[in-house]
Design a protein around this motif. Structure first.
Motif, PDB file in Angstrom:
ATOM      1  N   ALA A  85      18.233  33.036   6.952  1.00 17.06           N
ATOM      2  CA  ALA A  85      19.194  32.346   6.096  1.00 17.06           C
ATOM      3  C   ALA A  85      20.289  31.675   6.933  1.00 17.06           C
ATOM      4  CB  ALA A  85      19.813  33.318   5.092  1.00 17.06           C
ATOM      5  N   ASP A  86      20.745  32.341   7.979  1.00 21.88           N
ATOM      6  CA  ASP A  86      21.770  31.759   8.857  1.00 21.88           C
ATOM      7  C   ASP A  86      21.217  30.545   9.590  1.00 21.88           C
ATOM      8  OD1 ASP A  86      23.578  33.670   8.059  1.00 21.88           O
ATOM      9  OD2 ASP A  86      23.385  34.910   9.851  1.00 21.88           O
ATOM     10  N   TRP A  87      19.946  30.631  10.006  1.00 22.13           N
ATOM     11  CA  TRP A  87      19.317  29.473  10.653  1.00 22.13           C
ATOM     12  C   TRP A  87      19.217  28.313   9.664  1.00 22.13           C
ATOM     13  CZ3 TRP A  87      14.732  26.876   9.493  1.00 22.13           C
ATOM     14  CH2 TRP A  87      14.358  25.897  10.424  1.00 22.13           C
ATOM     15  N   GLN A  88      18.785  28.593   8.447  1.00 23.29           N
ATOM     16  CA  GLN A  88      18.667  27.544   7.438  1.00 23.29           C
ATOM     17  C   GLN A  88      20.005  26.888   7.160  1.00 23.29           C
ATOM     18  OE1 GLN A  88      16.785  30.096   4.383  1.00 23.29           O
ATOM     19  NE2 GLN A  88      15.126  28.593   4.308  1.00 23.29           N
ATOM     20  N   ALA A  89      21.074  27.689   7.109  1.00 24.48           N
ATOM     21  CA  ALA A  89      22.392  27.182   6.743  1.00 24.48           C
ATOM     22  C   ALA A  89      22.943  26.162   7.736  1.00 24.48           C
ATOM     23  CB  ALA A  89      23.377  28.339   6.604  1.00 24.48           C
ATOM     24  N   LYS A  90      22.401  26.131   8.935  1.00 26.28           N
ATOM     25  CA  LYS A  90      22.879  25.183   9.946  1.00 26.28           C
ATOM     26  C   LYS A  90      22.526  23.738   9.604  1.00 26.28           C
ATOM     27  CE  LYS A  90      22.717  28.369  13.902  1.00 26.28           C
ATOM     28  NZ  LYS A  90      22.205  28.547  15.276  1.00 26.28           N
ATOM     29  N   ASP A  91      21.478  23.548   8.822  1.00 27.23           N
ATOM     30  CA  ASP A  91      21.059  22.206   8.389  1.00 27.23           C
ATOM     31  C   ASP A  91      20.296  22.376   7.085  1.00 27.23           C
ATOM     32  OD1 ASP A  91      20.279  19.597   8.093  1.00 27.23           O
ATOM     33  OD2 ASP A  91      19.300  19.415  10.052  1.00 27.23           O
ATOM     34  N   LEU A  92      21.034  22.771   6.055  1.00 23.20           N
ATOM     35  CA  LEU A  92      20.412  23.276   4.835  1.00 23.20           C
ATOM     36  C   LEU A  92      19.472  22.275   4.172  1.00 23.20           C
ATOM     37  CD1 LEU A  92      20.481  25.930   3.280  1.00 23.20           C
ATOM     38  CD2 LEU A  92      22.247  24.941   1.813  1.00 23.20           C
TER      39      LEU A  92
END
Length: 349
Positions: free
Chosen positions: A253-260
């Motif tokens: 989720a944190d990885w996704q949030a970088k370029d949602l």
């Protein structure tokens, strides 16, 4: 007839429950308006810890309901059996992250079935806080945790709320009852530290993040805990598995949030293991690995979903269909890509 006071209480309770649910949008889809906050076990209140642990014990002792999963005697066994049945589809494949996110939702359903209050959310384990010293974590408290490292030749957990419990699924593809067990090795947990997490989610593509998370903090967490004799196929027999995979899910989720916008649609990889590779953490491919835990028998194969379901080929897509074999309805990968997309409605605190 109900008194005015009773009617007011019922209406208020109904309104409160409705407010907690995703709301429908104009096109019929659901909308996440009030995401629940998943907290690290460090930050969960004492009362919520007790409620969570009691619900897990309830699932562990409730009779199975599906009547189709080989060896399952309890609802917990059914949950563990799902991981066993899907093992060759959800490890060293593109399914790894989305299926385990769906698997956490399956656990959530079973806990609610056992009376876990709505306000108590699924916890995760912020492992960087305890990196290098897992054994000292509040996760392993004997009263408000999961008990500590096991003892004896089988590393059976003998303290805490899950002492002397039996899991009927495993080892490997077998169904031979064994004790709930784990063996904590602190130095291996160092690789779950903050710098390792930062590195694991630094890639720009799903493939890069998947490989780094899987082979990095995810794998080292498993090695440091050696849940269910370190069995990759049925390690979910230990309830600590779900805190660990909450941590894994948070990394994604944190990885996704970088370029949602881009990363909510970024998915790739196989939807079943390459026989020549098998589990990437072991060498030799499926045939060599089968010497460790055998092969799925006919009973397991009879309930194993088609790994290509929804895809039309060997590569995972957003249309891929994930199944809990009847515990909760099937879902697609697209359904679980956004943790605040409606099908899911949570965030990590």
């Amino acid at each position: 007839m109900l008194s005015a006071l009773a009617s007011t209480i019922i209406l208020a309770a109904a309104a409160s429950f409705a407010a907690a649910l995703p709301t429908a949008t104009a096109d019929g889809a659901s909308k996440c308006t009030t995401p629940e906050k998943r907290k690290s076990w460090h930050d969960v209140s004492e009362s919520d810890k007790k409620a969570y642990l009691n619900a897990v014990k309830c699932v562990m002792t409730s009779p199975q309901k599906l009547n189709r999963l080989p060896g399952a005697k309890t609802r917990w066994d059914e949950l563990v059996s799902l991981h066993q049945i899907h093992a060759l589809q959800i490890h060293t494949t593109g399914q790894f992250l989305p299926y385990h996110r769906y698997y956490l939702k399956t656990l959530d359903f079973l806990l609610r079935e056992c009376g876990l209050p709505k306000e108590v959310t699924l916890p995760y384990w912020d492992e960087p806080r305890d990196a290098g010293k897992f054994s000292k974590s509040p996760v392993f408290d004997k009263v408000l945790g999961f008990g500590g490292s096991g003892v004896g030749a089988q590393s059976c957990v003998m303290d805490g709320p899950f002492a002397n419990l039996t899991v009927n699924i495993g080892p490997g593809f077998k169904t031979q009852p064994r004790c709930l067990n784990r063996k904590i090795t602190d130095f291996l947990s160092s690789s779950c530290g903050a710098s390792y997490v930062t590195s694991a989610i630094s890639g720009s593509t799903y493939k890069q993040a998947l490989d780094a998370i899987y082979s990095g903090p995810h794998l080292y967490g498993h090695m440091a805990l050696s849940m269910m004799n370190g069995d990759s196929i049925t390690s979910s027999g230990d309830p600590v598995f779900f805190l660990h995979h909450g941590f894994v899910d948070k990394m994604w989720a944190d990885w996704q949030a970088k370029d949602l916008t881009k990363r909510l649609k970024d998915i790739s990889g196989l939807n079943a293991q390459d026989p020549a590779v098998g589990f990437s953490e072991f060498s030799g491919g499926m045939e060599v690995e089968s010497a460790m835990w055998g092969k799925p028998g006919q009973e397991l194969l009879a309930v194993t979903p088609d790994p290509k379901s929804g895809d039309g080929g060997g590569t995972i897509t957003l249309n891929h269909i994930m199944s809990s074999l009847g515990i909760i309805p099937n879902a697609t990968v697209a359904d679980v890509m956004d943790i605040k997309g409606g099908y899911l409605c949570y965030e990590y605190a």
